[in-house]
Design an enzyme around this catalytic site. Structure first.
Site, PDB file in Angstrom:
ATOM      1  CB  ILE A  45      36.671 -26.370  49.092  1.00 21.81           C
ATOM      2  CG1 ILE A  45      36.695 -27.272  47.857  1.00 21.81           C
ATOM      3  CG2 ILE A  45      36.530 -24.910  48.698  1.00 21.81           C
ATOM      4  CD1 ILE A  45      35.400 -27.241  47.062  1.00 21.81           C
ATOM      5  CE  LYS A  81      31.911  -3.856  64.812  1.00 20.99           C
ATOM      6  NZ  LYS A  81      31.632  -4.339  63.462  1.00 20.99           N
ATOM      7  CG  LEU A 333      31.884 -14.350  50.236  1.00 19.26           C
ATOM      8  CD1 LEU A 333      33.238 -15.001  50.444  1.00 19.26           C
ATOM      9  CD2 LEU A 333      31.999 -12.841  50.328  1.00 19.26           C
ATOM     10  CD  GLU A 342      30.101   1.383  59.014  1.00 25.72           C
ATOM     11  OE1 GLU A 342      29.732   0.716  59.984  1.00 25.72           O
ATOM     12  OE2 GLU A 342      30.446   2.575  59.086  1.00 25.72           O
ATOM     13  CB  ILE A 346      27.723 -11.981  59.153  1.00 27.76           C
ATOM     14  CG1 ILE A 346      28.960 -12.874  58.950  1.00 27.76           C
ATOM     15  CG2 ILE A 346      26.682 -12.675  60.017  1.00 27.76           C
ATOM     16  CD1 ILE A 346      29.598 -13.380  60.219  1.00 27.76           C
TER      17      ILE A 346
END
Lengths: 505, 308
Positions: A45, A81, A333, A342, A346
């Site tokens: 999967i 980031k 999920l 945004e 996580i």
């Protein structure tokens, strides 16, 4: 003493980012209590690999479970980031960065934007007073200073990483801490007399029993929904985008320390530069754009040559009615989905693990822990939803049916009141718990042309010329501080380059 | 030029409010104070977080006659400390360690581990002296006093008294809680301080329906709710079925909420007074040996010598 603990055997279903973060988190945070953590996954999967772009909170999660930051960055081909650039959101042609850091310097509890509004409005954008914005624009980076008095302490940073590499990295870490991995596909779920999940059956015939099940099986929610029928709160009336198409491409140009989100005709497009490639995706509303069109528009706008086939995703924005139902907790999920505008996917996984660990009782009534967990997670989801929605409604765009529909949308009262308050007074309605503090709201308001009519009256007590001089000095100081930093690309190359075999993979 | 304001309330509430308004939001000479008589000579308890406001007003509470540091304040005759209950053990909150230790033979109540230390920064003052000190500051800045409420003014109801109640609805009421009785008066300064901070942040607004005023009302109402919950726990019929009480009993958790006016120690004290004690503990407590648990209990008790 008698061991009467409630949860001795934890079974995690799913080995993607959520599954292995949960396994590594629980094993590290609670391993000393002797709990057993088993993760069931099937290599057959695929994983969605959410969240290539992250928030600064992930640094603290990694630290708390003993991960070496530079090793992690190398293994996940991560870049730094400093914020997210939003292009074409307020109007076509606009651009602003939502930075991971403050504007200006702290001043007696009064938000810097009030000073800027009174003393510096017209003398340049507020971004000129944000070190992470200046660094991002210049492609510079060094870790923040620990000296609170230094302007170099006014920012935080996150990662842009290959999420498909994060799970394997965590797996090694988790297995070293005693997590047992079982390969197998789930074919059945056995319920106890009280309705709880007793065990899961695998294709191999093996049965895996547990006291507490963590559903990290992705959108399907094999345990939380297919077995327990928990129900789902559909939030598409507020956030109608329901599809995404993603594709990686080769780098073009310098390695930038920020993510870009560009508003498109019926949604928006992301660009996330990693060390070895650039991740791209197009989030859109299928009521206004068909799948092929969306894919074509994405591929045509890539900055470099595509290096994979585009991948389609379908989702329904919202969350489970209960993220902890019976003896099953949905993390990732399986618990809900908010579009990655945004980079909150996580973060929500991390918060799920954190609250679960906080509420991991040895004895007592599980129902109270469930209620508290669900209360805290609902708060997280609600507040992120409002913040995401702000991007769509604080806009002057009316050039496509999608944007006209968004402008006409009915907002949750909580958000409507926040926007009105900022417009009239510059005040940001803050809260003590949940994501996105005052500077984040200010970034989006001002970046998308929601300008306040007024400012905090306490600012009037500051002497005019002296304050103007201080602001001008601060602006110059920040520009100089930025100029003195190394380039982001150099910092990556020096500190955490991906090994050759990974870099070319 | 700001619109004229009338502040109405008991002397301490009204003069503190007038001082704060004059300092941060309005021209001093636009402010009129209408005092209502206090129901009885009261004592207020000033918290350490009020120091910043006092300093900005030029008030040194050490100079107030009769002021004294205290380790606890009382509400409805129940003692509430600011100092913590025990200390964490290797990052595990004390209450979890305590429940686990109780299984191993620990017999002291949680109260035995609170030092009720006056160094936590509580200071008890008489409202008359406090009001006098504030009145001097306000008058020095140009604030006037009056005897009647001018209906043309923006009316700010700073305290709870029958006269002030009459002004509710015509302006801004900083609190719906009633602290005019001695049994709850020690919360008055704290509640007023929170109201003033919210007022200073939100601003006065122009009308009762503008966004600033609505935001202020929401924030004040949130404080009122928390105070009501807190006081109810100390009353004769506490609600021990609330999520807050259940979380404390079942999880040893002081639930985090927005706009929380009280510290964890204050909530724990209120819950203990309500008869709610933690029954369960976090799994991390399992890793401690009996010797570690008892050693930690002894060490914490030694820091609270008056209670054991």
């Amino acid at each position: 003493m008698v061991d009467t603990r409630l949860h001795q055997n934890v079974v995690i279903l799913g080995g993607g980012t959520a599954g292995w973060m949960t396994a590594a988190g629980l094993a590290s945070l609670l391993g000393s209590t002797g709990i057993s953590v088993t993760l069931v996954e099937s290599e057959a999967i695929g994983i969605v690999g959410v969240g290539e772009a992250t928030l600064p909170h992930l640094r603290f999660f990694n630290q708390s479970i003993g991960i070496n930051e530079l090793e992690f960055m190398a293994a996940t081909r991560a870049t730094v980031k400093l914020g997210i650039e939003f292009v074409d959101w307020g109007r076509k042609g606009d651009s602003y960065i939502h930075p991971f850091g403050d504007y200006g310097l702290p001043n007696d509890g009064i938000g810097f934007h009030h000073f800027w509004r009174k003393f510096a409005n017209g003398a340049g954008p507020i971004c000129d007073y944000s070190l992470p914005v200046l660094m991002a624009r210049e492609g510079k980076f060094a870790p923040p200073s620990s000296d609170d008095r230094s302007v170099l302490s006014t920012y935080r940073f996150a990662y842009q990483m290959d999420a498909t590499a994060y799970a394997p990295f965590l797996r090694k870490h988790a297995e070293q801490r005693g997590v047992t991995r079982i390969e197998g596909r789930v074919v059945s779920v056995q319920r106890a007399d009280n309705g709880d999940i007793a065990s899961i059956g695998l294709e191999s015939g093996e049965t895996v029993a547990g006291d507490l099940f963590i559903d990290c099986s992705g959108f399907k929610g094999l345990l939380i929904e297919e077995a327990l029928e928990t129900g789902y709160e559909d939030w598409t009336q507020w956030l109608p985008c329901d599809r995404a198409v993603a594709v990686a491409c080769e780098h073009a140009g310098p390695l930038l320390p920020y993510t870009r989100a560009t508003a498109r005709e019926a949604g928006w497009q992301w660009r996330i530069p990693l060390q070895h490639r650039t991740g791209n995706g197009h989030v859109y509303c299928s009521a206004f754009l068909d799948d092929q069109d969306a894919e074509d528009r994405l591929v045509q706008s890539l900055e470099g040559r595509p290096i994979a086939q585009p991948r389609q995703l379908r989702f329904t924005t919202g969350k489970r009615r209960k993220l902890w139902n019976r003896n099953c907790v949905a993390i990732g999920l399986s618990g809900g989905f908010l579009e990655p505008l945004e980079s909150t996917s996580i973060y929500l996984i991390q918060q799920g693990i954190t609250y679960l660990a906080e509420l991991f009782q040895a004895t007592g009534r599980v129902e109270t822990a469930q209620n508290e967990y669900n209360r805290m997670m609902d708060l997280e989801f609600d507040r992120i939803r409002d913040f995401l929605l702000l991007h769509y409604v604080a806009t002057e765009r009316d050039d496509t049916p999608f944007w006209r529909a968004m402008r006409a949308a009915t907002l949750p009262d909580s958000l409507q009141e926040k926007i009105e308050l900022f417009k009239t007074s510059g005040q940001v309605e803050t809260y003590d718990h949940g994501l996105f503090l005052e500077p984040s709201w200010v970034a989006v308001y001002l970046g998308q042309r929601v300008t306040p009519d007024s400012y905090d009256p306490r600012v009037d007590q500051f002497p005019g010329q002296e304050t103007r001089n201080r602001l001008a000095g601060l602006k110059t100081h920040m520009a100089k501080a930025t100029a003195g930093l190394p380039s982001h690309a150099d910092w990556i190359a020096r500190n955490c380059p991906a090994p050759e075999d990974l870099a070319v993979a | 030029m700001t619109n004229p304001i009338t502040v109405i309330g008991d002397p301490a509430s009204a003069w503190l409010t007038a001082c704060a308004l004059a300092r941060f939001l309005a021209e001093p000479d636009s402010i009129t104070v209408v005092e209502t008589a206090p129901a009885a000579p009261l004592q207020w308890v000033l918290r350490p977080d009020m120091e910043k406001l006092h300093r900005s007003l030029g008030l040194d509470i050490r100079q107030i006659p009769g002021g004294e540091p205290v380790g606890v304040y009382e509400v409805l005759g129940r003692e509430i400390p600011l100092s913590p209950f025990g200390a964490p053990l290797q990052g595990v909150a004390f209450q979890h360690v305590w429940v686990r230790a109780a299984e191993a033979g620990e017999t002291h109540s949680l109260w035995a581990f609170n030092a009720k230390s006056s160094s936590a920064g509580l200071c008890r003052v008489g409202t008359a002296s406090y009001a006098s000190a504030l009145e001097r500051i306000a008058r020095g800045a140009g604030v006037k006093d009056g005897v009647e409420v001018d209906p043309e003014h923006l009316i700010i109801n700073a305290g709870s008294s029958p006269e002030a109640d009459a002004a509710k609805g015509a302006g801004i009421a900083l609190s719906q809680n009633d602290f005019s009785a001695p049994a709850t008066a020690s919360l008055a300064a704290h509640r007023l301080h929170l109201g003033l901070k919210a007022l200073i942040k939100c601003g006065l607004g122009d009308t009762s329906v503008d966004p600033q005023r609505l935001a202020l009302t929401r924030r004040l109402s949130s404080f009122d709710d928390h105070f009501d919950t807190f006081i109810a726990l100390l009353g004769p019929h506490p609600d021990t079925s609330s999520h807050r009480a259940q979380s404390w009993r079942d999880l040893g958790r002081v639930i985090p909420v927005d706009d929380d006016p009280f510290t964890a120690a204050e909530w724990i004290a209120a819950l203990l007074h309500a008869g709610v004690t933690p029954q369960n503990y976090h799994s991390l407590s399992l890793r401690f040996s009996r010797d570690e648990l008892m050693g930690h209990m002894d060490a914490c008790a030694a820091r609270s010598p008056l209670n054991v």
